[in-house]
Design a protein around this motif. Sequence first.
Motif, PDB file in Angstrom:
ATOM      1  N   ASP A   1       1.039  -0.959  -0.099  1.00 20.40           N
ATOM      2  CA  ASP A   1      -0.067   0.283   0.235  1.00 20.40           C
ATOM      3  C   ASP A   1       0.787   1.540  -0.256  1.00 20.40           C
ATOM      4  O   ASP A   1       0.492   2.489  -0.526  1.00 20.40           O
ATOM      5  N   GLY A   2       1.947   0.840   0.417  1.00 20.55           N
ATOM      6  CA  GLY A   2       2.843   2.121   0.517  1.00 20.55           C
ATOM      7  C   GLY A   2       3.483   2.690  -0.604  1.00 20.55           C
ATOM      8  O   GLY A   2       3.621   4.075  -1.278  1.00 20.55           O
TER       9      GLY A   2
ATOM     10  N   GLU B   1      -0.670  -5.041  -2.461  1.00 24.96           N
ATOM     11  CA  GLU B   1      -1.113  -6.520  -0.971  1.00 24.96           C
ATOM     12  C   GLU B   1      -1.238  -4.959  -0.106  1.00 24.96           C
ATOM     13  O   GLU B   1       0.326  -4.649   0.345  1.00 24.96           O
TER      14      GLU B   1
ATOM     15  N   ASN C   1      -1.339  -4.204   3.475  1.00 26.47           N
ATOM     16  CA  ASN C   1      -1.601  -4.700   5.153  1.00 26.47           C
ATOM     17  C   ASN C   1      -1.564  -3.547   5.664  1.00 26.47           C
ATOM     18  O   ASN C   1      -1.591  -3.564   7.460  1.00 26.47           O
TER      19      ASN C   1
ATOM     20  N   TYR D   1      -0.240  -0.945   6.644  1.00 27.55           N
ATOM     21  CA  TYR D   1       0.490  -0.215   6.908  1.00 27.55           C
ATOM     22  C   TYR D   1       2.143   0.079   6.173  1.00 27.55           C
ATOM     23  O   TYR D   1       2.086  -0.427   5.524  1.00 27.55           O
ATOM     24  N   ALA D   2       2.476   0.923   6.279  1.00 29.92           N
ATOM     25  CA  ALA D   2       4.216   1.377   5.574  1.00 29.92           C
ATOM     26  C   ALA D   2       4.737   1.950   7.167  1.00 29.92           C
ATOM     27  O   ALA D   2       5.485   2.491   7.528  1.00 29.92           O
TER      28      ALA D   2
HETATM   29 MG   LIG Z   1       1.790  -1.977   4.247  1.00 37.80          MG
END
Ligand SMILES: [Mg+2]
Length: 317
Positions: A139-140, A166, A168, A170-171
């Motif tokens: 996602d980052g 993907e 998740n 968080y970055a």
């Molecule tokens: Mg992530």
Amino acid sequence: MMTRLYRELLKIRRAEEEVARAYPTDRIKSPVHLSIGQEAVSVGICWALNPDDIVYGTYRGHALYLARGGDLREMVAELYGKLTGCTRGKGGSMHLIAPERGVMGMSAVVGTTIANAVGHAYAMKVRRQEAIVASFFGDGATEEGVFAESLNFAALKKLPVLFVCENNGYAIHTAQAKRQGSLDLCAKASAFGVPGRSIDGSDIEAIISTARETVNEVRSGQGPRFLEVRTYRWREHVGPNTDFALGYRSEDECSSWIANDVLPRVAARLDQDERRAIEAEVEAEIADAFAFAEASPFPPASELVRDVYKEEAPCCN
Ligand SMILES: [Mg+2]
Ligand SMILES: Cc1ncc(C[n+]2csc(CCOP(=O)(O)OP(=O)(O)O)c2C)c(N)n1
């Protein structure tokens, strides 16, 4: 189907648990970004791909490498920095490759392999090759300029690329909601002319069926597609431990994902003798891979100049 699915998911989970166990011994010579909790994404998407399709991934790439059938011995040896590793001990955990399985590259630099994947797909289209390219990223990475540039170009040229985010949540230690004004990743992709679908990463059958449908669209020449798979990383960003003490996320948040773990649900659908046989085989395979890595030599100094230029250096034995 469930038998193979369980074997693939379990092999990744157990291999990474062993990586986490071995890590404090300092025998593993590279940082490790574990996919524990996220295995279903790589397994489910790769399920829908053909053997000659290509994948590009990220530094969190053990699951993708193994889901494509990358050699476990070569992966563990690579983490150990050994000559028998998949990049002869030069790349470490973050740069796994298995060209014979279509695993063409992973990178520590966020977002970079998205452009590599698009370039590969462009070459395949020019050469009228039938295969497609799947580009996996976090996602980052969707915040990087290269994400926008790559989707734009892929849509413009109608390239055979499946973009797989993907997500998740968080970055490193920053939640998506603290980084992005809009959380709707499919809307962002669609703004570039790349239709997207969002999937629950705890539902392996949904991942497989949506991936199959989407891969068919890409393969039939309709242009690139985007999939967001919502998932969760159980361990710390990099390393073998948990990190709830840091305070950026709660253990309760993680527990709710663990309660929805794909593995036990797939296991419950198997005949229990069959299940035990798979577990024994997977354990033997992992023990063999670690023993292989332990026994393998480190690269000689001459490796420093090998693969740096196209031709081999004439000296330095
Ligand atoms: Mg992530
Ligand atoms: C271009 C670039 N910027 C920043 C970093 C530092 N960095 C390493 S991992 C990471 C987080 C990426 O998060 P995400 O894409 O969601 O992947 P995840 O680690 O969650 O799988 C960042 C910012 C980097 N490696 N490369």
